[in-house]
Design a protein around this motif. Structure first.
Motif, PDB file in Angstrom:
ATOM      1  N   ASP B  42       0.832  -1.188   0.085  1.00 52.18           N
ATOM      2  CA  ASP B  42       0.090   0.077  -0.131  1.00 52.18           C
ATOM      3  C   ASP B  42       0.913   1.166  -0.020  1.00 52.18           C
ATOM      4  OD1 ASP B  42      -2.524  -1.395   2.469  1.00 52.18           O
ATOM      5  OD2 ASP B  42      -2.111  -1.582   0.236  1.00 52.18           O
ATOM      6  N   GLN B  74      -9.657  -2.234  -7.277  1.00 52.94           N
ATOM      7  CA  GLN B  74     -11.040  -2.545  -7.026  1.00 52.94           C
ATOM      8  C   GLN B  74     -12.068  -1.874  -7.951  1.00 52.94           C
ATOM      9  OE1 GLN B  74      -9.635  -0.999  -3.650  1.00 52.94           O
ATOM     10  NE2 GLN B  74      -9.709  -2.869  -2.490  1.00 52.94           N
ATOM     11  N   ARG B  95      -4.028   1.189  -2.599  1.00 52.42           N
ATOM     12  CA  ARG B  95      -4.018  -0.093  -2.259  1.00 52.42           C
ATOM     13  C   ARG B  95      -2.892  -0.917  -2.853  1.00 52.42           C
ATOM     14  NH1 ARG B  95      -5.723  -1.345   1.495  1.00 52.42           N
ATOM     15  NH2 ARG B  95      -6.505   0.248   2.693  1.00 52.42           N
ATOM     16  N   ARG B  96      -2.660  -2.371  -2.379  1.00 50.94           N
ATOM     17  CA  ARG B  96      -1.956  -3.154  -3.274  1.00 50.94           C
ATOM     18  C   ARG B  96      -2.746  -4.011  -4.073  1.00 50.94           C
ATOM     19  NH1 ARG B  96       0.013  -7.870   0.834  1.00 50.94           N
ATOM     20  NH2 ARG B  96       0.135  -8.816  -1.170  1.00 50.94           N
TER      21      ARG B  96
END
Lengths: 210, 211
Positions: B42, B74, B95-96
């Motif tokens: 992240d 996402q 985010r990762r």
């Protein structure tokens, strides 16, 4: 403590190697109907190492065919129906080296995410064996990598400078040619107009109209 | 217990400093081409650039460039840009996960695109606190490596732009010679044609007054 530390020092390069075998590098989709080709412009005498594998696929039992060609069209690597593979070569001439992937014998509308780790030059060096040979560990290895990276940056800058000099020469040649060709066009136009007048004058004098 | 902690610490160091993903490749974009890059942590910095290599441009307006849209794991849009011929981009990955870089080609003709994407990770303060083997010097080395990678990225960008400019210049040179020669030939042809046409008009001997 000491034997454990040396054990860890030996394991460190191995761990480094281990991380490279995960999904590294850029991934792109290869579908059953198309061929995906990627290329890079490479100088001569550069080591190129490529590692490709199927990262993600919607259905199993899919295999990919890989082919790597040199700028003159020679085939450097060809492997059919594999899930993953590795190729390495040293470039003999500078130019565009292309790697193409496609799915043979696949049902239509099937996609595969292919991960390609394409390393050239400094990043293609086998650091694990260099570390073992020179007995480098941890920080020293990283600093050696940085030193090589700086060296390659220097080379690239010199190359860029040479290309820029060539381009400047070309621009100046174009500039002077624009001037010369403009003047030449003007002279041709004037000469042709003069010839027209002279020819029509003699013609009308012959016809006794003037 | 301590040996495992030591091993874990060294693994973390190895991961943080060895993980240098940098990819610079050329591919042909027909309508849309997507590449994916894995972001390990992240908050990693993702930067890159792309240059459109147009080898056969006739009118500049026919080649508006390439649009880049980056979507996160996402599905959220992380970065987007309008049609450009060359661009450098940079963003911090929240985010990762797997990030998708999509290049859209609004023109009809396929374009050659050279792109470069780099995901850089520098161990942060939490990693320093958690891990007793990670010294501040490792962080500094990681920062140095990242800075060097950024320099390398800039050089690649300049090299690709130089390739593009070079092909424009060579095309200018060729056009200059070709159009000048064609212009001279057509001028000569038109003027000779004019003279002969006028001669023909006056050879018909229709009448003195009809001239």
């Amino acid at each position: 403590m000491d034997p454990k530390l040396s054990l860890c020092a030996i394991l460190l390069p191995l761990l480094c190697l281990q991380t490279w075998h995960r999904v590294d590098g850029v991934q792109f989709e290869v579908s059953s109907s198309t061929t995906k080709c990627v290329s890079e412009e490479i100088q001569r005498d550069v080591v190129v190492v490529g590692d490709y594998k199927i990262a993600f696929t919607s259905s199993d039992n899919l295999s990919v065919t890989a082919k790597v060609t040199s700028p003159y069209g020679n085939q450097l690597y060809h492997q059919e129906n594999v899930q993953s593979g590795q190729f390495a070569f040293t470039s003999k001439e500078s130019g565009n080296y292309m790697a193409c992937f496609w799915l043979p014998n696949a049902p239509p509308n099937v996609n595969v995410n292919l991960a390609l780790d394409w390393k050239t030059g400094v990043s293609a060096k086998d650091w694990a064996s260099i570390a073992k040979k020179d007995k480098l560990e941890g920080m020293e290895l990283e600093l050696r990598k940085l030193e090589d990276a700086v060296e390659s940056v220097h080379h690239e800058l010199l190359y860029l400078r040479d290309r820029e000099a060539e381009m400047r020469d070309l621009n100046e040649l174009t500039n002077s040619r624009v001037a010369w060709f403009g003047i030449m066009s003007l002279l041709v136009c004037l000469a042709v107009a003069g010839w027209q007048l002279w020819h029509l004058k003699t013609f009308f004098e012959k016809k006794k109209l003037l | 217990m301590r040996i495992w902690a030591l091993l874990l610490g060294i693994a973390a160091t190895a991961l943080s400093v060895c993980l240098r993903t940098a990819d610079g490749l050329t591919m042909t974009v027909h309508k849309v081409e997507c590449v994916y890059e894995e972001v390990e942590y992240d908050g990693d910095m993702v930067y890159g650039n792309f240059v459109v290599q147009d080898y056969e441009i006739f009118w500049g307006s026919d080649h508006p460039g390439i649009e880049l849209v980056v979507t996160g794991p996402q599905g959220n849009k992380v970065h987007s840009s309008t049609s450009k011929e060359a661009e450098k981009f940079e963003f911090r990955a929240p985010r990762r996960g797997l990030y998708k870089f999509c290049f859209h080609n609004p023109a009809l003709a396929p374009e050659d695109l050279t792109f470069y994407i780099h995901v850089g990770h520098i161990p942060g303060i939490q990693d320093l606190a958690q891990d007793e083997n990670l010294k501040p010097v490792n962080v500094k080395i990681a920062q140095l490596a990242e800075a060097l990678e950024a320099v390398s990225a800039e050089i690649r960008y300049m090299q690709n732009r130089d390739k593009r400019h070079r092909s424009t210049n060579e095309s200018t040179q060729r056009r200059l010679i070709a159009y000048t020669v064609a212009e001279s030939v057509m001028l000569l042809g038109a003027s000779i044609g004019q003279v002969y046409l006028i001669q023909q008009l006056f050879s018909k001997r229709i009448g003195y007054n009809r001239v």
